[in-house]
Design a protein around this motif. Sequence first.
Motif, PDB file in Angstrom:
ATOM      1  N   PHE A  90       0.862  -1.192   0.017  1.00 11.25           N
ATOM      2  CA  PHE A  90       0.031   0.156   0.016  1.00 11.25           C
ATOM      3  C   PHE A  90       0.714   1.240   0.101  1.00 11.25           C
ATOM      4  N   PHE A  91       2.241   1.147   0.365  1.00  2.82           N
ATOM      5  CA  PHE A  91       3.084   2.282   0.406  1.00  2.82           C
ATOM      6  C   PHE A  91       4.170   2.239  -0.723  1.00  2.82           C
ATOM      7  N   GLY A  92       4.549   3.382  -1.182  1.00  8.51           N
ATOM      8  CA  GLY A  92       5.699   3.781  -1.747  1.00  8.51           C
ATOM      9  C   GLY A  92       6.534   4.849  -1.186  1.00  8.51           C
ATOM     10  N   PRO A  96      15.027  10.095   0.287  1.00  9.95           N
ATOM     11  CA  PRO A  96      15.060  11.529   0.708  1.00  9.95           C
ATOM     12  C   PRO A  96      15.808  12.485  -0.033  1.00  9.95           C
ATOM     13  N   SER A  97      17.047  12.260  -0.700  1.00 13.75           N
ATOM     14  CA  SER A  97      17.796  12.928  -1.428  1.00 13.75           C
ATOM     15  C   SER A  97      17.322  13.184  -2.562  1.00 13.75           C
ATOM     16  N   TRP A  98      16.429  12.403  -3.279  1.00 15.46           N
ATOM     17  CA  TRP A  98      15.895  12.563  -4.427  1.00 15.46           C
ATOM     18  C   TRP A  98      14.666  13.816  -4.407  1.00 15.46           C
ATOM     19  N   LEU A 127       5.176   7.982   0.079  1.00 16.73           N
ATOM     20  CA  LEU A 127       5.474   9.030   1.332  1.00 16.73           C
ATOM     21  C   LEU A 127       6.992   9.366   0.745  1.00 16.73           C
ATOM     22  N   ILE A 128       6.917  10.766   0.907  1.00 22.28           N
ATOM     23  CA  ILE A 128       8.307  11.469   0.323  1.00 22.28           C
ATOM     24  C   ILE A 128       8.615  12.421   1.567  1.00 22.28           C
ATOM     25  N   PRO A 129       9.864  12.160   2.055  1.00 20.38           N
ATOM     26  CA  PRO A 129      10.593  12.973   2.999  1.00 20.38           C
ATOM     27  C   PRO A 129      11.222  14.041   2.203  1.00 20.38           C
ATOM     28  N   ILE A 140       2.636  13.570   1.355  1.00 23.22           N
ATOM     29  CA  ILE A 140       2.083  12.284   0.913  1.00 23.22           C
ATOM     30  C   ILE A 140       1.177  12.306  -0.410  1.00 23.22           C
ATOM     31  N   ILE A 141       1.354  11.637  -1.185  1.00 26.65           N
ATOM     32  CA  ILE A 141       0.749  11.736  -2.577  1.00 26.65           C
ATOM     33  C   ILE A 141      -0.037  10.359  -2.737  1.00 26.65           C
TER      34      ILE A 141
END
Length: 168
Positions: A90-92, A96-98, A127-129, A140-141
């Motif tokens: 359910f999660f991708g 973080p550096s991207w 989930l994108i830090p 969160i997308i």
Amino acid sequence: MASKSPIIFKVPTRLPMFLKILLGSVKHVEPGFMIDILMETNIMGEQYTLYISHEDIVHFGLMEEIGASCISFYISIIYSELCDREISHFFGFIEPSWSSRIGTNMDNRAEIISEHINNTVMGQTWLIPYHFLRHWMLVIIDPDDNTCYYLDPLGKSPPNDLKNLMNK
């Protein structure tokens, strides 16, 4: 000449057990000690080796300012927990550096994020830090709803850099 003595710190008593164990494991190591962690393809879309220094581990364990490698390490812990609960699909996650302004331009960051999100399966949330001005935030997308959420523990509005990145 660099000091050969270990980092001196006190392990706080009011920490989760895994942080106490983590801090205890690096309490007496030599400066320059590194841990290499294999980040499997299914965590962030490509396999690579993550290198964590003992200084990173101390900062992480003491809940001090941390870098991208600590965020990636934490993502690997979250991913493991999701696998244990059989809900990892359910999660991708985005490295973080991207997503952050760490050595790359806006177009490159947008392209990398888009490539990963284009591989989304129905019902998957990303989930994108995001790091900006010495502060980590979370994006969160939800591609199914074409919605982007922004979480900042300080309650600030999203920085223009992040708005521009999400618009691209």
